[in-house]
Design an enzyme around this catalytic site. Structure first.
Site, PDB file in Angstrom:
ATOM      1  N   GLU A  69       0.826  -1.224   0.000  1.00 60.07           N
ATOM      2  CA  GLU A  69       0.000   0.000   0.000  1.00 60.07           C
ATOM      3  C   GLU A  69       0.857   1.269   0.000  1.00 60.07           C
ATOM      4  O   GLU A  69       0.525   2.245  -0.664  1.00 60.07           O
ATOM      5  CB  GLU A  69      -0.898  -0.021   1.238  1.00 60.07           C
ATOM      6  CG  GLU A  69      -1.983   1.017   1.208  1.00 60.07           C
ATOM      7  CD  GLU A  69      -2.880   0.913   2.436  1.00 60.07           C
ATOM      8  OE1 GLU A  69      -3.464  -0.163   2.666  1.00 60.07           O
ATOM      9  OE2 GLU A  69      -2.994   1.918   3.169  1.00 60.07           O
ATOM     10  N   ASP A  70       1.947   1.267   0.738  1.00 50.10           N
ATOM     11  CA  ASP A  70       2.677   2.526   0.983  1.00 50.10           C
ATOM     12  C   ASP A  70       4.073   2.618   0.373  1.00 50.10           C
ATOM     13  O   ASP A  70       4.730   3.650   0.513  1.00 50.10           O
ATOM     14  CB  ASP A  70       2.827   2.762   2.499  1.00 50.10           C
ATOM     15  CG  ASP A  70       1.505   3.110   3.153  1.00 50.10           C
ATOM     16  OD1 ASP A  70       0.586   3.531   2.444  1.00 50.10           O
ATOM     17  OD2 ASP A  70       1.404   2.950   4.383  1.00 50.10           O
TER      18      ASP A  70
END
Ligand code: ZN
Length: 187
Positions: A69-70
């Site tokens: 996600e990051d």
């Protein structure tokens, strides 16, 4: 398959090394300059300490849970190093980045109850850490925004209940503690 304790520990340390490298340029929100990696470490710690979770896939998934996600981490990197079960778990707890922030938050509430047991455990531990960070490493937000964040976290966790009573209780206690601390900031 991870069969021996030594193999599990090797994979755990490999995951810590991998995640620390992927998150090396990130800090947590707030002015304390906490390295991002402290967050996934703490999520795994909460699972062990408050949820009695010892399943290697869940713990390795916790360490890696924010990489896709990051950070610039591909599915292939995870599957090659840690296997498909870990990848599937990480994907299950990752937001769909094609959605706007408000829709992602709404999706978390709507999809919570259909998650696997592993993902439910992981997501509750993640919410414990994020809610606690509202007072431990406060982001630069207004009090009402922090309170809204706690409320939204509770709505997500409502859909995750039913697999780990001890962990759910720890979440409830954390929310009560954080609310008390935030209430003290009102004047
Ligand atoms: Zn997280």
């Amino acid at each position: 398959m991870l069969t021996t304790k030594t193999e599990v520990l090797e994979q755990v340390f490999k995951a810590l090394d991998f995640a620390a490298d992927k998150h090396k340029k990130q800090k947590r929100k707030g002015k304390n300059e906490i390295p991002f990696i402290n967050h996934p470490i703490m999520v795994a710690q909460v699972l062990v300490e408050h949820g009695a979770v010892h399943d290697p896939v869940t713990l390795i998934g916790a360490i890696l849970h924010d990489t896709i996600e990051d950070t610039a981490t591909s599915r292939e990197e995870i599957v090659e190093r840690f296997g498909k079960e870990v990848l599937d778990l990480v994907l299950e707890v990752s937001d769909d980045k094609s959605l706007c922030k408000a829709d992602r938050k709404e999706q978390q509430v709507l999809t919570a109850s259909s998650k696997s047991d592993r993902a439910k455990n992981l997501k509750i531990a993640d919410k414990v850490c994020n809610v606690l960070d509202m007072v431990r490493y406060p982001p630069d937000w207004s009090l009402s925004r922090k309170l809204e964040y706690v409320e939204w976290s509770e709505a997500v966790v409502d859909g995750l209940r039913g697999v780990n009573a001890a962990l759910e209780q720890h979440f409830d206690e954390t929310v009560a503690y954080v609310r008390r601390r935030l209430e003290l900031q009102k004047d």
